[in-house]
Design an enzyme around this catalytic site. Structure first.
Site, mmCIF file in Angstrom:
data_model
loop_
_atom_site.group_PDB
_atom_site.id
_atom_site.type_symbol
_atom_site.label_atom_id
_atom_site.label_comp_id
_atom_site.label_asym_id
_atom_site.label_seq_id
_atom_site.Cartn_x
_atom_site.Cartn_y
_atom_site.Cartn_z
ATOM 1 N N ASP A 116 30.652 0.538 32.441
ATOM 2 C CA ASP A 116 30.229 1.664 33.748
ATOM 3 C C ASP A 116 28.730 1.929 33.711
ATOM 4 O OD1 ASP A 116 32.860 2.117 34.972
ATOM 5 O OD2 ASP A 116 33.213 3.874 33.497
ATOM 6 N N LYS A 176 39.194 7.660 29.033
ATOM 7 C CA LYS A 176 38.013 7.025 28.453
ATOM 8 C C LYS A 176 37.535 7.764 27.223
ATOM 9 C CE LYS A 176 36.576 5.188 33.011
ATOM 10 N NZ LYS A 176 35.487 5.059 33.785
HETATM 11 P P1 NAP Z 1 34.346 13.838 37.736
HETATM 12 O O1 NAP Z 1 34.144 13.555 36.330
HETATM 13 O O2 NAP Z 1 35.480 14.594 38.328
HETATM 14 O O3 NAP Z 1 33.065 14.384 38.375
HETATM 15 C C1 NAP Z 1 32.877 14.919 39.776
HETATM 16 C C2 NAP Z 1 31.621 15.373 40.031
HETATM 17 O O4 NAP Z 1 31.535 15.373 41.560
HETATM 18 C C3 NAP Z 1 30.966 16.501 39.637
HETATM 19 O O5 NAP Z 1 29.702 16.511 39.260
HETATM 20 C C4 NAP Z 1 31.190 17.745 40.632
HETATM 21 O O6 NAP Z 1 30.316 18.832 40.521
HETATM 22 C C5 NAP Z 1 30.786 16.840 41.666
HETATM 23 N N1 NAP Z 1 31.327 17.224 43.133
HETATM 24 C C6 NAP Z 1 32.843 17.283 43.239
HETATM 25 N N2 NAP Z 1 33.085 17.919 44.454
HETATM 26 C C7 NAP Z 1 31.636 18.321 44.892
HETATM 27 C C8 NAP Z 1 31.080 19.055 45.939
HETATM 28 N N3 NAP Z 1 32.154 19.387 47.004
HETATM 29 N N4 NAP Z 1 30.063 19.309 46.164
HETATM 30 C C9 NAP Z 1 29.177 18.791 45.015
HETATM 31 N N5 NAP Z 1 29.584 18.365 44.199
HETATM 32 C C10 NAP Z 1 30.777 18.027 43.996
HETATM 33 O O7 NAP Z 1 34.633 12.381 38.634
HETATM 34 P P2 NAP Z 1 33.694 11.127 38.124
HETATM 35 O O8 NAP Z 1 34.703 10.360 37.359
HETATM 36 O O9 NAP Z 1 32.315 11.330 37.565
HETATM 37 O O10 NAP Z 1 33.578 10.237 39.505
HETATM 38 C C11 NAP Z 1 32.582 10.696 40.461
HETATM 39 C C12 NAP Z 1 32.785 9.773 41.577
HETATM 40 O O11 NAP Z 1 32.213 8.523 41.188
HETATM 41 C C13 NAP Z 1 33.941 9.420 42.325
HETATM 42 O O12 NAP Z 1 34.101 9.206 43.720
HETATM 43 C C14 NAP Z 1 34.504 8.133 41.600
HETATM 44 O O13 NAP Z 1 35.300 7.454 42.453
HETATM 45 C C15 NAP Z 1 33.129 7.645 41.405
HETATM 46 N N6 NAP Z 1 33.022 6.336 40.322
HETATM 47 C C16 NAP Z 1 32.970 5.300 41.006
HETATM 48 C C17 NAP Z 1 32.584 4.187 39.929
HETATM 49 C C18 NAP Z 1 32.271 2.788 40.441
HETATM 50 O O14 NAP Z 1 32.299 1.884 39.533
HETATM 51 N N7 NAP Z 1 31.620 2.555 41.492
HETATM 52 C C19 NAP Z 1 32.890 4.556 38.510
HETATM 53 C C20 NAP Z 1 33.420 5.619 38.431
HETATM 54 C C21 NAP Z 1 33.306 6.857 39.065
HETATM 55 P P3 NAP Z 1 31.011 19.974 39.531
HETATM 56 O O15 NAP Z 1 30.481 19.841 38.024
HETATM 57 O O16 NAP Z 1 30.153 21.054 40.267
HETATM 58 O O17 NAP Z 1 32.343 20.191 39.887
#
Ligand code: NAP
Length: 273
Positions: free
Chosen positions: A100, A65
């Site tokens: 998104d 992305k």
């Molecule tokens: P990412 O860039 O890897 O970011 C992960 C986020 O989750 C960070 O803020 C991380 O905090 C936090 N995190 C991970 N494990 C944690 C824990 N045990 N306790 C507290 N915080 C935690 O991932 P992303 O792409 O943003 O995706 C995040 C979620 O959104 C995923 O579940 C993904 O499937 C979902 N998503 C959904 C859509 C949709 O269309 N519905 C679109 C995009 C993403 P730290 O910074 O402290 O590591």
């Protein structure tokens, strides 16, 4: 025939093909939606190749992305966020969008949740948190970003403020949720918490009936956060709505037509079961 698709690595479990092809069937369009998995160092060649082959549009997912931003003409929102998830090849250079982000606004609107002037809390500062914080900061009254790694939340809030100087954006660690959530109108979980285990990033006692809660996590469809939010009387939107509306907005950029939202939603949800 029109050809649309998705590039990412991996893309094997994507629900975008059935969701978009349901739209083509519903509108009797001669179109297909195909997934592509280029090597992680081959995204520029993949996008050039797609343009050369005459593809109409591509969605873009992890890990491409950000890389794609330099290969397209991004619109303002995608440029601010620094990530593109939709490419429209009908112009040269191709246009890039972040649906998104735009999809989050459409998801709230679809549920008659007013975001203009609202006090919002975004949990998470990764890719999803970034898209959500930027899009909400354009219309909400205040946005508070809370993240496990506090520095990452602060950095995201500073980025938003520098792009949108009139926005009121604050940041802190997860401990700041106790102060912020009881007074908030909107809560978005943009962390992956709730995906693998039945856990929630927000304590149940902070949730209340005046809150609209969107969980970006879509597998499982009903997370612990949404269960507890519903029990508190909050309006709940599951992650499939965010996924659906990023696809809806992409479809509308590509075709210039209103997307058949119900058909796309039914296809998406049957894939999530
Ligand atoms: P990412 O860039 O890897 O970011 C992960 C986020 O989750 C960070 O803020 C991380 O905090 C936090 N995190 C991970 N494990 C944690 C824990 N045990 N306790 C507290 N915080 C935690 O991932 P992303 O792409 O943003 O995706 C995040 C979620 O959104 C995923 O579940 C993904 O499937 C979902 N998503 C959904 C859509 C949709 O269309 N519905 C679109 C995009 C993403 P730290 O910074 O402290 O590591």
């Amino acid at each position: 025939m029109h050809v649309y698709g998705l590039i990412g690595n991996p893309v094997g479990h994507s629900l975008s093909p059935p969701m978009h092809e349901a739209a083509y069937r519903e509108l009797d369009m001669d179109a297909r939606y195909v997934t592509f998995e280029p090597d992680t160092d081959a995204v520029a060649r993949a996008v050039d190749g797609a343009a050369a082959l005459g593809l109409d549009g591509l969605n873009v997912t992890i890990p491409f992305k950000r890389d794609v931003l330099d290969l397209v003409e991004p619109d303002d929102l995608a440029a601010r966020i620094g990530a593109v998830n939709t490419i429209d090849f009908s112009t040269s250079p191709p246009r890039g969008y972040n649906t998104d982000a735009a999809g989050v606004r459409r998801a709230f609107a679809h549920h008659d949740v007013r975001i203009s002037g609202a006090d919002a809390v975004v949990v998470g500062a990764g890719g999803a948190g970034r898209a959500v914080a930027f899009t909400l900061a354009e219309t909400c009254g205040t946005v508070h970003v809370a993240n496990r790694t506090e520095e990452r939340a602060r950095s995201l809030a500073a980025d938003v403020r520098s792009e949108l100087p009139s926005a009121t954006v604050t940041a802190g660690g997860l401990d700041t949720l106790a102060d912020r959530v009881p007074a908030a109108d909107l809560l978005v979980n943009a962390t992956s918490v709730g995906m693998d285990k039945d856990e929630t990033p927000v304590a149940a006692e902070l949730l209340h009936a005046d809150l609209a809660v969107l969980d970006a996590v879509y597998s499982p469809i009903e997370t612990r956060l949404l269960r507890e939010a519903a029990a508190a009387g909050a309006t709940t939107l599951d992650g499939a709505w965010m996924l659906l509306f990023q696809g809806v907005v992409a479809f509308e950029h590509w075709t210039g037509r209103d997307a058949p939202v119900d058909a796309m939603n039914a296809a998406l949800r049957s894939g999530l079961r």
